[in-house]
Design a protein around this motif. Structure first.
Motif: not given
Length: 221
Positions: A16-37
């Motif tokens: 866990q990097l952030f106590k804030n659950p929203i910020l923490e969730k934003l640190t996780h990304t499926h690799i396909s998303l940036p590749l598509i973007i």
């Protein structure tokens, strides 16, 4: 002091990097998303450059290749001087760990091998504004190559950590990156290319004994 110390990584779990659950969730990304973007943005830039701005195909190709080459340089510089900044204070230590140190500790945390989509779009927009000011209409070919370079970097980096070493010319990238993780974190900064490590003399030192760390079936063996 090195921002990431050479130590045995953890091959399971995700810290866990952030106590804030929203910020923490934003640190996780499926690799396909940036590749598509980034692939979609690059295709749109090339289309606009040719159809709306009237660039000839050879011009777009040259600009694309220039952007691609420039990305490999930026990748090297950021990895060497930003991701591995000396942790001379607690603040720098925290920033360094959040940006990159966590990856050295948890190299198989696949959800943290790319920037979140929202941040990716912000970065792409900022780069467009900067390159547009500097390059004018040439931005459409140059930035397309730069973003594909980044997408290629993400694909290589993800593959290096997720899959076994291939039995083809790409295996040099697997070995190169494994040396950075497991033997010499102060060298082998290139991920998608070893070009700038050669130019700036940060290729791994010759060490036949230590080289065994890079000869497994995957970089995390």
């Amino acid at each position: 002091m090195e921002s990431t110390k050479l130590k045995r990584p953890k091959h399971k779990g995700s810290p866990q990097l952030f106590k804030n659950p929203i910020l923490e969730k934003l640190t996780h990304t499926h690799i396909s998303l940036p590749l598509i973007i980034f692939s979609a943005i690059s295709a749109a830039l090339i289309y606009y450059g040719i159809i709306e701005k009237g660039f000839e195909t050879p011009q777009i190709i040259l600009l694309f290749l220039a952007g691609l080459l420039f990305f490999t340089f930026v990748e090297y510089i950021m990895h060497r001087y930003l991701y591995h900044i000396p942790a001379t204070s607690e603040r720098k230590k925290k920033i360094s760990y959040t940006m990159h140190g966590v990856h050295h500790d948890y190299p198989k945390d696949k959800s943290r091998l790319a920037m979140p989509p929202v941040l990716s779009l912000v970065v792409a927009t900022v780069l467009f504004i900067i390159y547009r000011v500097v390059l004018g209409d040439y931005v459409f070919g140059f930035l397309a190559g730069f973003l594909i370079g980044y997408a290629g970097y993400l694909a290589v980096h993800y593959s290096v950590h997720a899959f076994k070493v291939p039995s083809n010319f790409l295996k040099v990238l697997w070995h190169h990156h494994s040396i950075h993780h497991y033997r010499e974190p102060d060298r082998a900064f290139g991920v998608s290319s070893t070009l700038w490590d050669h130019i700036f003399r940060t290729m791994p030192r010759k060490n036949p004994i230590g080289r065994r760390a890079a000869t497994g079936t995957s970089i995390d063996d």
